[in-house]
Design a protein around this motif. Structure first.
Motif, PDB file in Angstrom:
ATOM      1  N   VAL A  93      50.255  26.199  36.450  1.00 55.88           N
ATOM      2  CA  VAL A  93      51.029  25.692  35.311  1.00 55.88           C
ATOM      3  C   VAL A  93      51.393  26.795  34.325  1.00 55.88           C
ATOM      4  N   SER A  94      50.682  27.930  34.365  1.00 53.26           N
ATOM      5  CA  SER A  94      51.057  29.073  33.531  1.00 53.26           C
ATOM      6  C   SER A  94      50.417  30.337  34.094  1.00 53.26           C
ATOM      7  N   THR A  95      50.989  31.473  33.712  1.00 51.43           N
ATOM      8  CA  THR A  95      50.446  32.774  34.106  1.00 51.43           C
ATOM      9  C   THR A  95      50.219  33.604  32.851  1.00 51.43           C
ATOM     10  N   TYR A  96      49.254  34.508  32.900  1.00 57.18           N
ATOM     11  CA  TYR A  96      48.942  35.350  31.756  1.00 57.18           C
ATOM     12  C   TYR A  96      48.132  36.556  32.215  1.00 57.18           C
ATOM     13  N   TYR A  97      47.910  37.518  31.322  1.00 58.53           N
ATOM     14  CA  TYR A  97      47.097  38.697  31.606  1.00 58.53           C
ATOM     15  C   TYR A  97      45.728  38.551  30.952  1.00 58.53           C
ATOM     16  N   THR A  98      44.682  38.950  31.675  1.00 59.72           N
ATOM     17  CA  THR A  98      43.349  39.055  31.102  1.00 59.72           C
ATOM     18  C   THR A  98      42.624  40.233  31.742  1.00 59.72           C
ATOM     19  N   SER A  99      41.888  40.980  30.954  1.00 60.62           N
ATOM     20  CA  SER A  99      41.182  42.152  31.476  1.00 60.62           C
ATOM     21  C   SER A  99      40.068  41.769  32.446  1.00 60.62           C
ATOM     22  N   SER A 100      39.545  40.560  32.370  1.00 63.43           N
ATOM     23  CA  SER A 100      38.467  40.157  33.276  1.00 63.43           C
ATOM     24  C   SER A 100      38.953  39.914  34.707  1.00 63.43           C
ATOM     25  N   CYS A 101      40.265  39.885  34.906  1.00 60.57           N
ATOM     26  CA  CYS A 101      40.807  39.687  36.253  1.00 60.57           C
ATOM     27  C   CYS A 101      41.474  40.942  36.798  1.00 60.57           C
ATOM     28  N   ARG A 102      41.116  42.098  36.286  1.00 55.30           N
ATOM     29  CA  ARG A 102      41.663  43.352  36.815  1.00 55.30           C
ATOM     30  C   ARG A 102      40.971  43.650  38.137  1.00 55.30           C
ATOM     31  N   TYR A 103      41.658  43.399  39.244  1.00 54.08           N
ATOM     32  CA  TYR A 103      41.070  43.590  40.573  1.00 54.08           C
ATOM     33  C   TYR A 103      41.666  44.782  41.297  1.00 54.08           C
ATOM     34  N   SER A 104      42.370  45.653  40.575  1.00 60.68           N
ATOM     35  CA  SER A 104      42.990  46.834  41.154  1.00 60.68           C
ATOM     36  C   SER A 104      42.485  48.082  40.443  1.00 60.68           C
ATOM     37  N   ALA A 105      42.445  49.205  41.178  1.00 61.37           N
ATOM     38  CA  ALA A 105      42.053  50.469  40.566  1.00 61.37           C
ATOM     39  C   ALA A 105      43.130  50.967  39.605  1.00 61.37           C
ATOM     40  N   VAL A 106      44.363  50.501  39.796  1.00 58.36           N
ATOM     41  CA  VAL A 106      45.481  50.893  38.942  1.00 58.36           C
ATOM     42  C   VAL A 106      46.048  49.620  38.300  1.00 58.36           C
TER      43      VAL A 106
END
Length: 120
Positions: A93-106
């Protein structure tokens, strides 16, 4: 020295079990920590990523927390990382950014998380 080594080995074995435990007996909303190398089971979503020495080394996040979405009633909303697709019956229903979901090295500041809603 031997006693200390034994304690360390016991602690490492316990940590390994915590990361490889089976979600077979989980209830809706239960969470489980595991190494990123293990696939997220069907009906579960990733909800957090981080680095852990128990799952190896490097700069890429190697550990994740997963959440069981099976059994929630229709209309329930939950937040999840965009690293796994929503289970059947759940809609983004929506998308957003959160630092707790950083799953990439970059990592980037692009949306990496979703609010999911149970629709069926």
């Amino acid at each position: 020295m031997t006693r200390t080594r034994s304690r360390v080995l016991t602690a490492l074995a316990a940590a390994a079990l915590a990361f490889t435990a089976s979600p077979a007996t989980a209830a809706p909303g239960d969470t489980l920590n595991m190494c990123a190398s293990a696939l997220t089971p069907s009906g579960w979503v990733d909800v957090q990523w981080w680095n852990s020495s128990g799952c190896g080394s490097g700069f890429t996040p190697n550990s994740k927390q997963i959440k069981d979405l099976q059994g929630y009633p229709v209309g329930t909303q939950v937040n999840a990382c965009a690293s796994t697709w929503p289970p059947a019956g759940w809609t983004i229903v929506s998308t957003y950014y959160t630092s707790s979901c950083r799953y990439s090295a970059v990592p980037s500041l692009d949306p990496n998380s979703w609010t999911l809603k149970r629709t069926s």
